[in-house]
Design a protein around this motif. Structure first.
Motif, short mmCIF file in Angstrom:
data_model
loop_
_atom_site.label_atom_id
_atom_site.label_comp_id
_atom_site.label_asym_id
_atom_site.label_seq_id
_atom_site.Cartn_x
_atom_site.Cartn_y
_atom_site.Cartn_z
N GLU A 228 0.83 -1.21 0.00
CA GLU A 228 0.00 0.00 0.00
C GLU A 228 0.87 1.26 0.00
N ASP A 229 2.07 1.16 0.57
CA ASP A 229 2.97 2.32 0.55
C ASP A 229 3.57 2.53 -0.84
N ALA A 230 3.84 1.44 -1.57
CA ALA A 230 4.34 1.57 -2.94
C ALA A 230 3.26 2.16 -3.85
N ASP A 231 2.02 1.75 -3.65
CA ASP A 231 0.90 2.32 -4.40
C ASP A 231 0.78 3.81 -4.11
N LEU A 232 0.92 4.20 -2.84
CA LEU A 232 0.87 5.61 -2.47
C LEU A 232 2.04 6.37 -3.10
N ALA A 233 3.22 5.74 -3.15
CA ALA A 233 4.38 6.38 -3.76
C ALA A 233 4.13 6.68 -5.23
N TRP A 234 3.52 5.74 -5.94
CA TRP A 234 3.22 5.97 -7.35
C TRP A 234 2.22 7.10 -7.51
N ARG A 235 1.17 7.09 -6.70
CA ARG A 235 0.16 8.15 -6.83
C ARG A 235 0.73 9.52 -6.47
N ALA A 236 1.66 9.54 -5.50
CA ALA A 236 2.32 10.80 -5.16
C ALA A 236 3.19 11.28 -6.32
N GLN A 237 3.99 10.38 -6.89
CA GLN A 237 4.85 10.76 -8.01
C GLN A 237 4.03 11.22 -9.22
N LEU A 238 2.91 10.56 -9.46
CA LEU A 238 2.05 10.95 -10.59
C LEU A 238 1.58 12.39 -10.45
N ARG A 239 1.42 12.85 -9.21
CA ARG A 239 0.95 14.22 -8.95
C ARG A 239 2.09 15.19 -8.67
N GLY A 240 3.35 14.74 -8.82
CA GLY A 240 4.47 15.63 -8.64
C GLY A 240 4.97 15.80 -7.22
N TRP A 241 4.48 14.97 -6.29
CA TRP A 241 4.96 15.03 -4.90
C TRP A 241 6.22 14.17 -4.77
N GLU A 242 7.31 14.78 -4.34
CA GLU A 242 8.54 14.04 -4.16
C GLU A 242 8.61 13.41 -2.77
N CYS A 243 9.58 12.54 -2.60
CA CYS A 243 9.83 11.91 -1.30
C CYS A 243 11.31 12.06 -0.98
N VAL A 244 11.62 12.42 0.26
CA VAL A 244 13.00 12.63 0.66
C VAL A 244 13.38 11.64 1.76
N LEU A 245 14.54 11.04 1.61
CA LEU A 245 15.05 10.13 2.63
C LEU A 245 15.79 10.93 3.70
N ALA A 246 15.47 10.67 4.96
CA ALA A 246 16.15 11.28 6.09
C ALA A 246 17.07 10.22 6.72
N PRO A 247 18.34 10.19 6.36
CA PRO A 247 19.21 9.08 6.80
C PRO A 247 19.38 9.00 8.32
N ARG A 248 19.23 10.13 9.03
CA ARG A 248 19.43 10.12 10.49
C ARG A 248 18.16 9.76 11.26
N ALA A 249 17.06 9.58 10.55
CA ALA A 249 15.80 9.17 11.20
C ALA A 249 15.71 7.65 11.18
N ARG A 250 15.95 7.04 12.32
CA ARG A 250 16.06 5.58 12.35
C ARG A 250 15.17 4.95 13.42
N ALA A 251 14.77 3.73 13.14
CA ALA A 251 14.00 2.94 14.10
C ALA A 251 14.35 1.48 13.93
N ARG A 252 14.48 0.78 15.04
CA ARG A 252 14.74 -0.66 15.01
C ARG A 252 13.42 -1.40 14.86
N HIS A 253 13.39 -2.34 13.92
CA HIS A 253 12.13 -2.97 13.53
C HIS A 253 12.20 -4.48 13.67
N VAL A 254 11.14 -5.05 14.24
CA VAL A 254 10.99 -6.50 14.28
C VAL A 254 10.36 -6.91 12.95
N TYR A 255 11.15 -7.41 12.04
CA TYR A 255 10.73 -7.62 10.65
C TYR A 255 9.62 -8.66 10.54
#
Length: 334
Positions: free
Chosen positions: A191-218
């Protein structure tokens, strides 16, 4: 003069994750300001996570749903009642490291054309290894985690544009959601990839924040290679491709997409993994509805084909995908 940070609404969908919530919520609360809020959406957890939070953490707003709506439904329910101009999404089994939300906001603030910022998820047992630093999209239709398995030290020092953000750790502008809509009703996965496509289609960019981190139980909720997850991945992959790819890009990618799915189906038959097949058949049965959704989404496209094509990376192939799965299994197993 630095721009003041707008109010944040933290939206956390949860399902049978009470064992993770105290740590998750504690780490989040430590990074918020008095005008921020936390919205916990309980997807009908049998462990009564919502009731526990309402009793022990009364400052958290709890929404208890009558049935399990999955990650997408839970997030959408939380966003619908959230009051903040910014929406911070974080998984219930993720532990935000200090400074996470500030790093997300600073990256988003400095990119006015960005509608959301992606954080970096690391493995809970291997916090020095990246589990995902945003989303990448391949010509074979695979949307996967960026930098998966790389050392955290290999990440860029400064924020950079990426295709999209994982729903497990992201900061979204409400203005973007007002423009493109909430997450698609995929239940969970892609669902996040679908949102990414719809955002890109409308010209909304996405920026990676390398210092924003969280440990995740995969894959703590559904299990990393469970039949349930394989069925949803197969279904949602087809849904995303039909809904989101403009026709010229879909035509250009189609040979690689068909080659990948052909190999995936052969692998499913060999390993008797019927859910990989069932998920794809479920999506194809929805063809009329998906075509209608496609017409609506594509009619609103404002981005040029060249701007969209730059995010399509060469196909990785089934062998690379299998290697990635084995690498994941080893990391999750510790």
């Amino acid at each position: 003069m630095a721009t003041a940070r707008p109010p944040i609404s933290v939206v956390i969908p949860t399902y049978h994750a009470l064992r993770y919530l105290p740590a998750c919520l504690g780490a989040v609360q430590a990074q918020l300001r008095p005008y921020d809020e936390i919205v916990l959406v309980d997807n009908r957890s049998r462990d009564r996570a919502g009731a526990w939070v309402r009793t022990h953490l009364p400052a958290v707003r709890v929404i208890e749903l009558p049935y399990n709506t999955g990650f997408a439904g839970g997030v959408n329910a939380g966003i619908a009642v959230a009051r903040g101009e910014l929406i911070w999404l974080i998984n219930d089994d993720a532990l935000a490291e200090p400074g996470c939300v500030d790093a997300l906001w600073e990256a988003l603030r400095d990119q006015p054309a960005a509608g959301w910022a992606a954080g970096v998820l690391t493995f809970s047992r291997h916090p020095q290894v990246v589990a995902g630093a945003g989303i990448r999209f391949q010509a074979d239709g695979i949307a996967t985690d960026r930098a998966l398995g790389l050392p955290v030290s290999d990440l860029p020092a400064q924020p950079q544009l990426v295709f999209g953000a994982s729903g497990g750790l992201a900061l979204l502008r409400r203005a973007m959601l007002d423009d493109i809509g909430f997450f698609a009703d995929f239940f969970s996965y892609l669902e996040d990839a679908d949102l990414a496509w719809r955002a890109q289609l409308r010209g909304w960019e996405c920026v990676l924040a390398p210092r924003a981190r969280a440990r995740h139980v995969y894959s703590a909720t559904a299990g990393m290679f469970s039949p349930f997850k394989q069925r949803l991945l197969g279904r949602n992959r087809i849904r995303m491709l039909i809904r989101c790819l403009p026709t010229p890009l879909l035509v250009a990618c189609l040979p690689a997409i068909l080659a990948y799915d052909g190999m995936a189906l052969a692998y499913a038959a060999l390993r008797r993994q019927a859910d990989m097949v069932a998920g794809r058949l479920m999506a194809l049965a929805e063809w009329p509805v998906l075509q209608q959704q496609r017409r609506i989404i594509q009619a609103r496209r404002t981005a040029s084909l060249s701007a969209l094509a730059r995010w399509i990376e060469p196909p990785g192939g089934p062998v690379a995908a299998l290697r990635t799965q084995r690498r994941l299994a080893a990391l999750v197993a510790g």
